[in-house]
Design a protein around this motif. Structure first.
Motif, mmCIF file in Angstrom:
data_model
loop_
_atom_site.group_PDB
_atom_site.id
_atom_site.type_symbol
_atom_site.label_atom_id
_atom_site.label_comp_id
_atom_site.label_asym_id
_atom_site.label_seq_id
_atom_site.Cartn_x
_atom_site.Cartn_y
_atom_site.Cartn_z
ATOM 1 N N CYS A 8 -3.994 -24.928 57.125
ATOM 2 C CA CYS A 8 -5.581 -24.548 56.660
ATOM 3 C C CYS A 8 -6.218 -24.969 55.228
ATOM 4 O O CYS A 8 -5.756 -25.148 54.394
ATOM 5 N N GLY A 14 -2.740 -21.128 51.551
ATOM 6 C CA GLY A 14 -2.465 -22.596 52.257
ATOM 7 C C GLY A 14 -1.980 -21.666 53.598
ATOM 8 O O GLY A 14 -0.718 -21.746 53.692
ATOM 9 N N CYS A 43 -7.517 -15.911 58.923
ATOM 10 C CA CYS A 43 -8.945 -15.073 58.232
ATOM 11 C C CYS A 43 -9.890 -16.149 59.221
ATOM 12 O O CYS A 43 -9.820 -16.979 59.913
ATOM 13 N N HIS A 181 -9.414 -14.654 49.408
ATOM 14 C CA HIS A 181 -8.554 -15.155 49.847
ATOM 15 C C HIS A 181 -7.962 -13.373 51.256
ATOM 16 O O HIS A 181 -7.432 -13.083 50.063
ATOM 17 N N PRO A 182 -8.696 -14.636 51.968
ATOM 18 C CA PRO A 182 -8.390 -12.613 52.493
ATOM 19 C C PRO A 182 -7.031 -12.572 52.884
ATOM 20 O O PRO A 182 -6.633 -11.334 53.417
#
Ligand code: SF4
Length: 726
Positions: A8, A14, A43, A181-182
């Motif tokens: 991603c 990452g 996410c 930072h889901p």
């Protein structure tokens, strides 16, 4: 249909993705179940990546051809690649010959791949002989870099994502992890569900989504973190919760720190930080992992997670070192579930640090100020020397351009006319700069009007190389489709200009490299191999890896020759990367924010990310599905303050700082505290009206942490008034 595994391109978690594609079109994306960062989860941003690469958007939103202006103020017109590359080489060579190497600068991005970064860094420091190469990662994590180096001896996050499931206490400070930072936050939620004894402490001036689910939320005054950390240590010492034997065996500098915190009591912290005294005591006890002295003898592990709220500060390095102090005082490091773990905002901020892609760093965690390190890098690159003079960090680079000191600027994959603080100054710098190259994937950003030359770059789904996430894990980035139009890869553009500059400038090559290019890189792999060799014998040594190994699975560094797997945790043996092997306590005095509120500017402004947007919205702003979460910007203010100002949600207000002003709707919110205001960072001048508006950064200030060069984006003094629309 074909599938390609990649990473991603958004945040520093990452996550691995599987790109589904057919006949040159990306048709879908899903989480990679085998990637150890996310195990298949994505996410909202990651799971909609394919929608940002539809044929329509590739056609309309992306930059397809090099474009140049005949002169300032003239329209952009297409030119060929050879002419564009020649123009960059000519203008940079002319500037350098007339004014010296420090008259040019490179402003890069934590979204570039490691291979892109390596070529740019070698081009600036090796070929041209200037350290004026910096990056928007300066805005993101340079205080974390300086903190790790000061405390532990190396810029190496000691913990890993697995530790989320092993910690008893998780201490999140300066991070709205639930939004920024889901997927990592989902892992934390899983860990809490599996371990009902886990304690979550969140330190944040705002009651964010992350803070809302904490066992203990400390809504401290913006900028008061060092006082809080010192007061927590005061409690640990007073209650005997520290580990005296570990401190004696593994650290230095404790006496000075003990003296420093003697008078920084929880009562004092309650006054300075604006939180209850009992909460400071509770946070300290949970962090230490022991109950009050004599009650429990088994230490439970504590993991701390932190991001921009700690780093974006004029005392950002102090905030980092004093947080690490708490880990060192209790031996909370190097053990499963324990340690400091900074979260990187961008997908490859860590890779940029590895290759030394900043004005104050050298390749593979070498120091610019170390003559032996400079000589090693010069030898490995095949150049006569690397200059000792530090380059300009991000804010200073644009200040130097505004002063006419930097005359040619190459900007790659970032949007300084929105993201840097004090936009009035930044825009003056871009106007004054004699030659601005903008290497961009997108057709238009706030920086585009200032560019003399636009170079179209490839983007996610098209690029090949590697990135490193927050837990030191290197993952491959792979192409599924060709870049649109004539767009080229960033490393290739930098390489092609470098080879032209080799022909135009006096050679800095060593005799052994005479007659051949230092930029003979046919592939990303060839660039990575040179980077790999730079790491040999260093703390981040990856000489045990090859490209095929990275293709098989992501790996955490270090992974030296003879090993095939990386290391999950550092410092398990209590040996640090300092000359004496001991970690170092820091004892800074707490400092006030760079500017304070007064009668003219009574509100403390913070900025931050939204859940479904990324940076300047070039990619995420194209999707209605993501915009639906927060369709428009709004200044969040506590209801009591709105009442006092005679305002209500939806009213337009003019927000002014000592540097500029903008107009924005106001929104009553329980998130900020009294006399605080918060505005998302994503919207720029197209939406937010105001003199010279670069969005929220029209208001923010260029004051920087003296140790890290990171600007204080998380605090500005502002005034809020009813707006009269122009
Ligand atoms: Fe991408 Fe970060 Fe979301 Fe993972 S958590 S999918 S890396 S934006």
């Amino acid at each position: 249909m074909s599938e390609t595994r990649s990473t991603c391109p958004y945040c520093g978690v990452g996550c691995g993705v599987v790109i589904e594609h057919e006949a040159g079109r990306i048709t879908g994306v899903r989480g990679d179940p085998d990637h150890p960062a996310n195990f298949g989860r994505l996410c909202t941003k990651g799971s909609t990546l394919h929608l940002t690469a539809t044929p329509v958007l590739l056609q309309t939103a992306r930059l397809h051809r090099p474009m140049a202006r005949a002169g300032r103020g003239q329209p952009l017109a297409p030119i060929g690649w050879d002419a564009a590359l020649d123009q960059v080489a000519d203008r940079f060579a002319q500037t350098l010959q007339a004014h010296g190497p420090d008259a040019v600068g490179f402003y890069l991005s934590g979204q570039l791949l490691t291979e892109d970064y390596h070529v740019f860094n070698k081009l600036a420091k090796g070929l041209l002989g200037t350290n004026n190469v910096d990056t928007n990662s300066r805005l993101c994590m340079s205080s974390a870099v300086a903190g790790y180096k000061a405390s532990l001896g190396a810029d190496a996050p000691p913990a890993c994502y697995e530790d989320l499931a092993l910690a008893r206490t998780v201490f999140i400070t300066g991070s709205n992890m639930a939004w920024a930072h889901p997927v990592l936050f989902r892992r934390l939620e899983d860990a809490r569900a599996a371990n009902p004894d886990m304690k979550l402490v969140v330190v944040d001036p705002r009651r964010t989504e992350t803070a809302a689910v904490a066992d203990l939320h400390l809504p401290i005054q913006p900028g008061s973190d060092v006082t809080l950390h010192h007061a927590m240590l005061h409690v640990m010492l007073a209650e005997g919760l520290h580990d005296a034997a570990w401190i004696a065996a593994r650290t230095t500098g404790f006496d000075a720190l003990r003296d420093r915190v003697r008078d920084i009591t929880p009562t004092h912290a309650a006054r300075v930080c604006g939180v209850p005294e009992a909460d400071v005591v509770q946070a300290a006890r949970w962090f230490a992992g022991l109950d009050a002295a004599g009650v429990s003898t088994r230490r439970q592990p504590t993991l701390s997670l932190y991001c921009q709220g700690l780093n974006q500060s004029s005392s950002g390095t102090d905030k980092n070192t004093t947080l690490i102090n708490l880990h060192l005082a209790c031996g909370q490091i190097g053990q499963p579930g324990a340690g400091p773990l900074s979260l990187t905002g961008q997908p490859n901020a860590m890779g940029g640090r590895e290759v030394g892609g900043m004005a104050t760093l050298l390749s593979a965690h070498r120091d610019l100020g170390n003559a032996a390190h400079r000589a090693e890098v010069a030898r490995l690159w095949g150049v006569t020397d690397v200059p000792a003079k530090p380059g300009k960090a991000a804010v200073q680079m644009f200040e130097a351009a505004a002063e006419g000191e930097i005359r040619a600027l190459w900007i790659a994959c970032t949007n300084p006319a929105q993201s840097l603080p004090d936009q009035t100054l930044v825009r003056r710098a871009l106007e004054r700069c004699e030659f601005v190259v903008l290497q961009e994937a997108y057709r238009h950003t706030a920086t585009t009007p200032y560019a003399d030359l636009l170079l179209p770059a490839s983007s996610w789904g098209e690029k090949e190389g590697s990135v490193t996430n927050s837990e030191r894990r290197i993952s491959r980035v792979r192409p599924a489709i060709a870049a649109p139009g004539e767009a080229r890869h960033d490393w290739r553009i930098a390489r092609d200009v470098a080879q032209r500059l080799e022909a135009r400038l006096p050679s800095r090559r060593t005799p052994e490299h005479a007659g051949r290019s230092l930029f003979d890189f046919p592939t990303p792999e060839s660039v990575w191999l040179e980077h790999r060799e730079m790491t040999r014998g260093r703390d981040l040594d990856i000489t045990g890896l090859d490209w095929a190994a990275l293709d098989r699975a992501p790996v955490q560094w270090p992974c030296p020759e003879g090993q095939s797997t990386g290391k999950a945790r550092l410092y398990a043996d209590g040996q640090f990367v300092t000359p004496d092997g001991r970690a170092r306590f820091s004892a800074p005095a707490p400092r006030a924010t760079a500017e304070s509120q007064d009668a003219d500017f009574p509100f403390a402004l913070t900025s931050g990310r939204l859940r479904d947007q990324w940076h300047g919205m070039s990619r995420t702003g194209t999707l209605g599905r993501l915009l639906a979460h927060t369709p428009e910007p709004a200044l969040q203010v506590a209801p009591r303050d709105l009442d006092r100002l005679g305002l209500a949600s939806g009213h337009l207000v003019r927000v002014s700082s000592r540097r500029g002003s903008l107009v924005v709707p106001v929104q009553a919110s329980d998130e900020p505290g009294d006399a605080q205001a918060h505005l998302a960072m994503h919207w720029g001048s197209e939406v937010l009206g105001g003199a010279g508006s670069g969005g929220v950064n029209t208001l923010t200030q260029p004051a920087c942490c003296p140790a890290s060069g990171q600007p204080e984006l998380k605090h500005s003094a502002v005034r809020i008034e009813p707006a009269e629309l122009p």
